[in-house]
Scaffold this motif. Structure first.
Motif, PDB file in Angstrom:
ATOM      1  N   MET A 595      47.468  52.708  32.911  1.00  0.00           N
ATOM      2  CA  MET A 595      47.647  52.245  34.281  1.00  0.00           C
ATOM      3  C   MET A 595      47.537  50.732  34.295  1.00  0.00           C
ATOM      4  N   GLU A 596      47.948  50.188  35.404  1.00  0.00           N
ATOM      5  CA  GLU A 596      47.855  48.739  35.537  1.00  0.00           C
ATOM      6  C   GLU A 596      46.392  48.327  35.393  1.00  0.00           C
ATOM      7  N   GLY A 597      46.140  47.362  34.527  1.00  0.00           N
ATOM      8  CA  GLY A 597      44.769  46.879  34.373  1.00  0.00           C
ATOM      9  C   GLY A 597      43.875  47.807  33.567  1.00  0.00           C
ATOM     10  N   GLU A 598      44.385  48.977  33.176  1.00  0.00           N
ATOM     11  CA  GLU A 598      43.547  49.877  32.398  1.00  0.00           C
ATOM     12  C   GLU A 598      43.470  49.397  30.956  1.00  0.00           C
ATOM     13  N   GLU A 599      42.264  49.452  30.416  1.00  0.00           N
ATOM     14  CA  GLU A 599      42.119  49.027  29.043  1.00  0.00           C
ATOM     15  C   GLU A 599      42.256  50.223  28.127  1.00  0.00           C
ATOM     16  N   GLU A 600      42.996  50.035  27.034  1.00  0.00           N
ATOM     17  CA  GLU A 600      42.994  51.129  26.088  1.00  0.00           C
ATOM     18  C   GLU A 600      41.642  51.130  25.399  1.00  0.00           C
TER      19      GLU A 600
END
Ligand code: HEM
Ligand SMILES: [Cu+2]
Ligand SMILES: [Cu+2]
Lengths: 601, 418
Positions: A595-600
């Motif tokens: 998602m937008e801004g989600e960190e892997e």
């Protein structure tokens, strides 16, 4: 080869699903899912045979010299006159039991089933790198199983020198009747088995390295795949050594060479062989043998990592440390083999080196256990039968692992080597841990294999009977062993001649062990029933019944050639995004983009 | 036959019964709309409780067994190094049993405690370097202690025996043990398997035994001459298989006789004395309390293993190879009988490597005596040496003078052949 397979499958896509005839679909299938199921069926059959054999000899141990209708029912007058087992056949049963369990159930069966089923599905491939070799691997396995079964029925009996078949005993038909035709069949069966295993392993390795779908980097592989991959590498490096050991043994038996024989007089005959060494065989055997125990265990550890994470609804704790441990264990497993030979008269300094390397293995093993525990900690555990068996695996892995420390300590091994303590140790790690992992895998991926669900209630009953029964069998064996009871004894009544105390202890425990063994064996019938009943009549499965993140659950329930109807899925994240804060559901499939801004992770 | 039918019938009926139950179960879950893969909270909690219950039963029965058998049911060690080993074993057991209880308890308690509760999400925790460091380093440190202590005991137990320790050979074959004491000179005579004869079961090597082996091989009832005569005798009609077998036998014996002649040529009669005063002991092995023994192990046929459970000693016996193990018995048989409160107790030597059908019966009693009794017994035996028993006609040779050679003697024993 990989590229060819890709193209071939691209071709399938255009045509969609095409018709196959019965033979190419069910018998000489080249589809990895079908081959996986073939491995499973064969292994389940072999496993039940081996279990039956163990019940037969356990009856002898608990009630020596008493006639048993059960024994004469299965063995007939030749091997169990009046229902009392023959000495030779006792050893034959033990040998074939061990061979089948270690090689056919837990090597061929375990890797064959799950590597085949899961590698293409979880890395996002249409099939194995070479479908044809894969098919060959199964049919070699089948052939070797048939040979091993035939060896049970030959006139002079099956191989009788223990599953390790140490020469000279295994080389000399004069020494024990099973070393005649039975042993010849054993060796040929194993040679074919090794070929099967090698072909399979090369295929697994190639597939994992070359056929991963877009986005599936090595550090996004589920731990199952890591485990299968490393297992296959261990197999490729170690099985050829067993093959050469077996070939030299065949030569000693058939061509009169003296690789393993020296200065022997047997059955009144003075042999001329001179200069060979039986110890050489042991080195060769254990160079495979120890890695082999991890070939048996690692797939189960991989399977349970996956199941525990999914059913704790939590990421596996320390993903990279888990991979690191698998690699460390694999590496170390090649430099510890002589810990099986501390009392063969080896140089004490050499012994010290092997003590050191062996004990090192306990460190990555401990890391794995603690990582499992932390994964469960503050999870939201769902007790599917698969999850129960996985927890059983962790428990037995602990219990069996700690006794390894005693055995690895050469000074202590002097007194417990070849006693029931060893039997207890390796059964707890293999007979329980590895088998629990395999059963967990069957319960978990049954919907993927057969498109139906197994019955949960029967699964619960199966698990609890198995856990109690199996611990009931193998826990007391530690006591029997520490008290000094040697393994591979037909009858412990000899103790009565010199030590009544020990005699009473051993015989009491032997009866308890046998009773638990019978209970545990009956428990497996519940599984057998559940398994076959559900194949035909189980409720139809959903696409993703366990709410799992990995790719296999994005394929349709109905099996199709090529696995995914349209394009291959693209992977965007690691496989353990379970209960990730901020996500709507408590699992995010690997195919969902970040998602937008989600960190892997 | 009747029982077989009944068994089959019971099995078939059992399967049918379960199948019926499954039907009913399926129908009922269809009515309630329950899905097989959705585990109800009730089922979850039920299994969680069973986990805890299992833990208590599991731990409980372990503790019960430890109490019932007195720790681990091992009894006292009857040798010096055995006491060290037992001390180390107990230490290791304490460590691993603690780890066993601790980690298993965590597992079962977590399984109980963190069962799914509706509305409570799992805690997202992917890794924690500090924790992982902790459980790499702590086990490593514990293992370091285990390794260091273990190797110390290992080196002591397997180190070379001092020169003055008593040499005894234990000879294994399917399915019994034979002991050979080294006699007055405490030197075991050399041997070569090709010299095995009824009157020389342990194949001791002296000029006389070589001669008698050669004689037997050439002129004995199955000797070369007889075989040749039979094969050449036109009057005897043989099945081709028997003839082939006999020819193979002949060529084997011709090979062996060549080797025997080579041996004879190289033989140094000075070595004979060491063999002549050895004596052979069957059924029971007599040992002296407080004396250190170096056992030399041999095997005639397959691998066996000399296992002395009460002395905490074990060593494989390997054909073609001499292996060794040393220990000092320090509790006499009568003392151990008192400790155990068992009039009939005896020490024993067992075979602990699968070696054929009667493997489990391959044993030898051991009696540990006080020094005086042992010396008396030994004196009596010195009148029944190998020479006295089997080759009384041979002159009692002078003992080999080169005392400094005593060490190399046993070492070289198995390399005797050309
Ligand atoms: C902490 C890890 C482990 C250590 C330190 C360890 C150590 C040992 C040692 C030293 C022996 C030889 C004992 C003897 O013959 O006297 C042994 C035997 C054995 N171990 Fe392990 N082990 C470990 C884990 C495992 C695992 C994970 C498996 C299987 C999956 C396994 C399977 C076996 C088997 C099959 C034998 C018996 C072989 C025979 O028939 O002699 N071990 N172990
Ligand atoms: Cu090993
Ligand atoms: Cu033996």
């Amino acid at each position: 080869m990989a590229a060819v397979a890709h193209e071939a499958h691209g071709h399938h896509d255009d045509h969609g699903h095409h018709e196959e005839n019965f033979v190419s679909k069910y018998i000489f299938s080249q589809d990895h899912k079908m081959i996986g199921k073939q491995f499973l069926m064969t292994a389940v059959f072999m496993g039940f045979v081996a279990m039956l054999l163990s019940i037969l000899f356990r009856i002898q141990l608990a009630w020596p010299e008493e006639g048993s209708g059960f024994l004469s029912f299965f063995l007939g007058e030749q091997w169990a006159p009046d229902g009392v087992l023959k000495e030779d056949m006792y050893l034959g049963l033990v040998t074939i039991h061990g061979t089948i369990m270690v090689f056919f159930l837990l090597t061929g069966g375990l890797s064959g089933t799950f590597s085949n089923l899961l590698i293409p599905l979880q890395v996002g491939a249409r099939d194995m790198a070479s479908g044809f070799l894969n098919m060959l691997s199964y049919w070699f396995f089948f052939l070797s199983s048939v040979l091993m079964m035939i060896s049970l029925f030959v006139e002079s009996g099956p191989a009788m020198s223990g599953w390790t078949v140490y020469p000279p005993l295994s080389a000399l038909p004069q020494a024990v009747s099973g070393s005649g035709m039975g042993m010849t069949l054993w060796l040929f069966s194993m040679a074919i088995f090794i070929a099967s295993s090698l072909i399979g392993s090369l295929n697994y390795i190639t597939t994992v390295l070359n056929l991963r779908t877009k986005g599936m980097s090595m550090t996004r592989l589920p731990l199952t795949i890591w485990a299968f991959f490393v297992t296959a590498i261990i197999g490729v490096l170690s099985f050829p050594v067993l093959l050469s050991a077996a070939l030299l043994l065949i030569m000693d038996r058939l061509a009169g060479t003296s690789f393993y024989l020296s200065d022997i007089i047997v059955g009144g005959e003075m042999l001329t062989q001179h200069g060979g060494s039986p110890i050489l065989y042991q080195h060769l055997f254990w160079f495979l043998g120890h890695p082999e125990v991890y070939i048996v265990l690692l797939p189960s550890l991989g399977i349970t990592s996956e199941i525990i994470a999914t059913n704790s609804r939590k990421p596996i704790f320390g993903y990279r440390a888990m991979i690191g441990s698998i690699l460390a264990i694999a590496f170390l497993s090649f430099i510890v083999w002589a810990h099986h030979m501390f009392v063969t008269g080896m140089n004490p300094f050499l012994g010290s080196v092997f003590v050191f390397t062996t004990l090192l293995i306990a460190i990555p093993s401990a890391v794995k256990v603690f990582n499992y525990l932390t994964t469960i900690w503050r999870g939201s555990l769902v007790f599917t039968p698969a999850m129960l068996f996985s927890i059983g695996l962790v428990s037995t892995f602990i219990t069996g692992g700690v006794t390894g420390i005693i055995l690895a300590d050469a000074a202590l091994d002097i007194t417990v080597h070849d006693t029931y303590f060893v039997v207890a140790h390796f059964h707890v790690v293999m007979g329980l841990s590895a088998v629990f992992g395999m059963l967990a895998g069957v319960y978990h991926w049954f919907p993927k294999m057969y498109g139906r669900m197994m019955n949960t209630r029967l699964g619960y009953v199966h698990f609890w009977i198995t856990l109690i029964g199996a611990y009931g069998v193998f826990f007391p064996m530690h006591f029997v062993g520490i008290a000094g009871a040697p393994r591979r004894y037909y009858n412990y009544s000899v103790y009565n001649d010199f030590d009544v105390d020990s005699y009473n202890m051993i015989m009491d425990l032997n009866v308890i062990i046998t009773i638990f063994a019978i209970i545990a064996a009956l428990g497996q019938l519940i599984f057998l029933f559940n398994f076959f009943y559900s194949i035909y009549r189980g409720p139809v499965a959903e696409q993703n019944p366990w709410r799992s993140t990995t790719l296999e659950w994005t394929t349709p329930v109905e099996h199709i050639h090529g696995n995914w109807p349209g394009e291959l899925p693209t992977v965007h994240r690691w496989p353990y995004d379970l209960s990730k804060p901020g996500a709507e559901e408590d699992f995010i499939p690997q195919t969902v983009p970040l998602m937008e801004g989600e960190e892997e992770h | 036959m009747g029982t077989k039918l009944i068994i089959l019938l019971v099995v078939i009926l059992g399967v049918l019964a379960i199948a019926q139950m499954m039907r009913i179960y399926e129908l009922s879950s269809k009515i309630t709309g329950k899905k097989e893969n959705e585990i109800s909270n009730r089922d979850n909690r039920f299994n969680a409780k069973l986990m805890l219950l299992f833990m208590f039963i599991f731990f409980g029965s372990f503790i019960y067994m430890m109490i019932h058998y007195g720790w681990v049911g091992r009894g006292v060690a009857a040798s010096k190094h055995g006491k060290d080993i037992d001390w180390l074993l107990n230490l290791n057991l304490i460590i691993i049993i603690s780890v066993f209880f601790l980690t298993n308890a965590l597992l079962y308690i977590f399984a109980f405690r963190f069962v799914k509760k509706p509305g409570v999400p799992a805690y997202y925790l992917a890794h924690n370097n500090k924790l992982e460091m902790l459980w790499t380093v702590v086990p490593a440190m514990v293992l370091a202690v285990i390794i260091i202590l273990g190797l110390k005991t290992w080196n002591e137990a397997t180190g070379d025996a001092p020169a003055e320790s008593i040499r005894v050979e234990l000879f294994s074959k399917q399915f019994d043990w034979t002991a050979r004491y080294s006699g007055k000179d405490n030197k075991l005579g050399k041997f070569d398997y090709k010299l095995t004869l009824d009157n020389n079961e342990l194949a001791l090597k002296t000029a006389a035994t070589i001669d008698s082996a050669i004689r037997m091989m050439e002129e004995g009832p199955m000797g070369i001459k007889t075989l040749e005569a039979k094969l050449n005798d036109k009057k005897i009609i043989m099945v081709p298989e028997d003839r082939a077998k006999m020819e193979a036998d002949l060529s084997r014996k011709e090979r062996l006789i060549r080797l025997l002649y080579q041996m004879k040529e190289k033989h140094d009669p000075k070595d004979d004395a060491a063999a002549w005063d050895d004596f052979i002991q069957k059924d029971t092995l007599y040992l002296c309390k407080g004396k250190e023994y170096e056992f030399n192990f041999r095997s005639k046929d397959v691998i066996h293993s000399a296992f002395f459970p009460h002395f905490r000693a074990q060593m494989n016996t390997v054909p073609g190879l001499t292996t060794r193990f040393k220990f000092t018995p320090d509790v006499s048989t009568s003392e151990m009988r008192e400790i155990k409160g068992d009039e009939n107790f005896n020490y024993v030597l067992l075979c602990n490597k699968i070696c054929g059908g009667a493997h489990y019966k391959m044993k030898m009693m051991i009696v540990v005596m006080e020094e005086d009794a042992y010396n008396d017994w030994f004196k009596g035996k010195m009148t029944k040496t190998f020479r006295d028993t089997y080759f009384p006609a041979v002159e009692p040779a002078q003992p080999a003078a080169d005392a400094e050679n005593a060490e190399g003697q046993t070492e070289q024993a198995q390399n005797a052949e050309a």
